[in-house]
Scaffold this active site. Structure first.
Site, mmCIF file in Angstrom:
data_model
loop_
_atom_site.group_PDB
_atom_site.id
_atom_site.type_symbol
_atom_site.label_atom_id
_atom_site.label_comp_id
_atom_site.label_asym_id
_atom_site.label_seq_id
_atom_site.Cartn_x
_atom_site.Cartn_y
_atom_site.Cartn_z
ATOM 1 N N ALA A 93 6.543 -4.051 -8.508
ATOM 2 C CA ALA A 93 5.202 -4.594 -8.256
ATOM 3 C C ALA A 93 5.069 -6.062 -8.637
ATOM 4 C CB ALA A 93 4.161 -3.776 -9.017
ATOM 5 N N MET A 94 6.037 -6.584 -9.366
ATOM 6 C CA MET A 94 6.004 -7.993 -9.773
ATOM 7 C C MET A 94 6.430 -8.861 -8.597
ATOM 8 S SD MET A 94 5.836 -10.355 -12.202
ATOM 9 C CE MET A 94 6.461 -12.010 -12.434
#
Length: 125
Positions: A93-94
């Site tokens: 998700a980064m």
């Protein structure tokens, strides 16, 4: 009798310089914008953290892991290197952040500040 085959070609060839000028202008604008952003003074690590990182990593947000905790002095360079890698390449998700979003000098200063635990008080420590 009018030659209809070459008429569209003539109008296209007249448009080519305009198209090239528009494309070139857009490319130059992008280059100048990126160059201007990189030429400006680097933001302070706290400002970068607040503007970019805190949206997910602030403990109150509860989205990403807390990244402000202190690490032992012997692990700081490894921690800073890990942060720089995650910021540039992302993971799960980064998202990856481009140099136009966080310049190399800003990223270096931010990673070192995080590794030193300069923002530890923000997560209640």
């Amino acid at each position: 009798m009018k030659n209809t085959t070459t008429a569209p070609l003539r109008s296209i060839s007249r448009m080519r310089p305009l198209r090239l000028a528009l494309i070139s202008g857009a490319a130059l604008t992008a280059v100048f914008s990126a160059t201007a952003a990189m030429a400006s003074e680097p933001r302070e690590p706290a400002e970068v953290y607040d503007q970019v990182c805190a949206h997910c990593h602030d403990p109150a947000m509860g989205v990403g892991p807390v990244i402000t905790q202190k690490v032992p002095k012997s692990s700081r360079e490894e921690r800073a290197s890990f942060i720089r890698t995650m910021v540039r390449h992302g993971n799960a998700a980064m998202p990856a952040f481009r140099k136009s979003e966080i310049s190399d000098p800003e990223l270096k200063a931010l990673a070192e500040a995080l590794a030193r635990g300069e923002f530890a008080q923000q997560d209640g420590e």
